[in-house]
Write an enzyme that holds these catalytic residues in place. Sequence first.
Site: not given
Length: 407
Positions: A129-130
């Site tokens: 995530y990111g």
Amino acid sequence: CAWRRTTHSLIRPRPRTHTLLVCVAAPGGGRRAAHALERPRFELPPLRLPSLQLPGAGGGAAGYRVPRGQYRALGRSDVLVSPMGVGTWAWGNKLLWQYDESQSDEELREAFDVLVGAGLNWFDSADSYGTGKLEGRAETLLGDFQQSYTGRIPPGGVNVLTKLALYPWRLTPGQLVSACEASRQRLGGGDDCLALAQLHWSAAKYAPLQERAMVSGLAQIYEKGLARGVGVSNYGARELARVEAQLSAAGVPLASNQIQYSLLSFQGAPAEAKAACDDLGVSMIAYSPLGLGMLTGKYSADSGGEGKRLPPGVRGQLMGGILPKAVPLLECLEAVAEERNKTMAQVAINWVICKGALPVVGAKDAKQAQENLGALGWKLSSGEVVALEDAARMGGGAMTQNIFMTK
């Protein structure tokens, strides 16, 4: 009862008309007369349906807190979770969610404080995530927010459930263990910093040897005490049974399976996965319970709808192909929401809870966090659940399944 037309519509009406027969449960048992829902526009007449009002119900009002009796074990693990969790997919994601680290982080911290203070005790994250240089950002923020939080701790503590990506270069059990250790460091590195380690998707369809190695790595994570439980994500009924058997043979209980599940994604493969989870004693976590935002009523395929334009980028493109077919569902959601004095999003989330799943819902700021809490403390009636599902079937609008979702 006569159906009256609304003075507004969520998207441009089509000339043809569809009819949906809805039977709803009446107080004291039995059924009330069936009513026809017609397109292009409709709203439910006053249903006055019986509902279960739970202790501590507050509809998102300030001061609401999840009652202690509503926490439950995640599968056969010792991880205690609230009826709803918090998703962190958007934390660090610029591609789909327009994350801006200069503005977003403080707002996310405020949302974290509101949700934990209300008793929501689990956050779903992932090591992927990111976007770009921000990969792993969601885990880092979770670690920071837990360190700075000074409010009341919910029953079971604050639990982080993180997913580990099956990247092509992760080929051995040891590499998955190393990935888990890196996630723990981003989360702060404490003894209890990670409640659940999950496989983010299955490699069974394209790399079965890697799949078996990753499941073995998941077992090692549990045996080493790096996480209190293990789970999977995007597993269909058949592969879920296989991975559960492999883990059980190693003496490791499978706690959860996380799939896309909402009023736009509950038929076919999701329904089969839900049944398999129930049979195996595995908790089902529902991601995207609001269909990327389509079930909130905030967006419209009609560009002329003030305040309802599609979001930019990939998410808006996906919505544009689904919203025109989701008219009956959106109108039914709106009608139930008005009858309940709730938002459409709160009704959609509550439907997931009524189905026995654990919704994981995103929150970008304190205001949105507070609104999400309005999905708790009450339950839709069986008649309302049926009406919403029939409306969803009538329109035919449905989310495309994740490409990694197995059979």
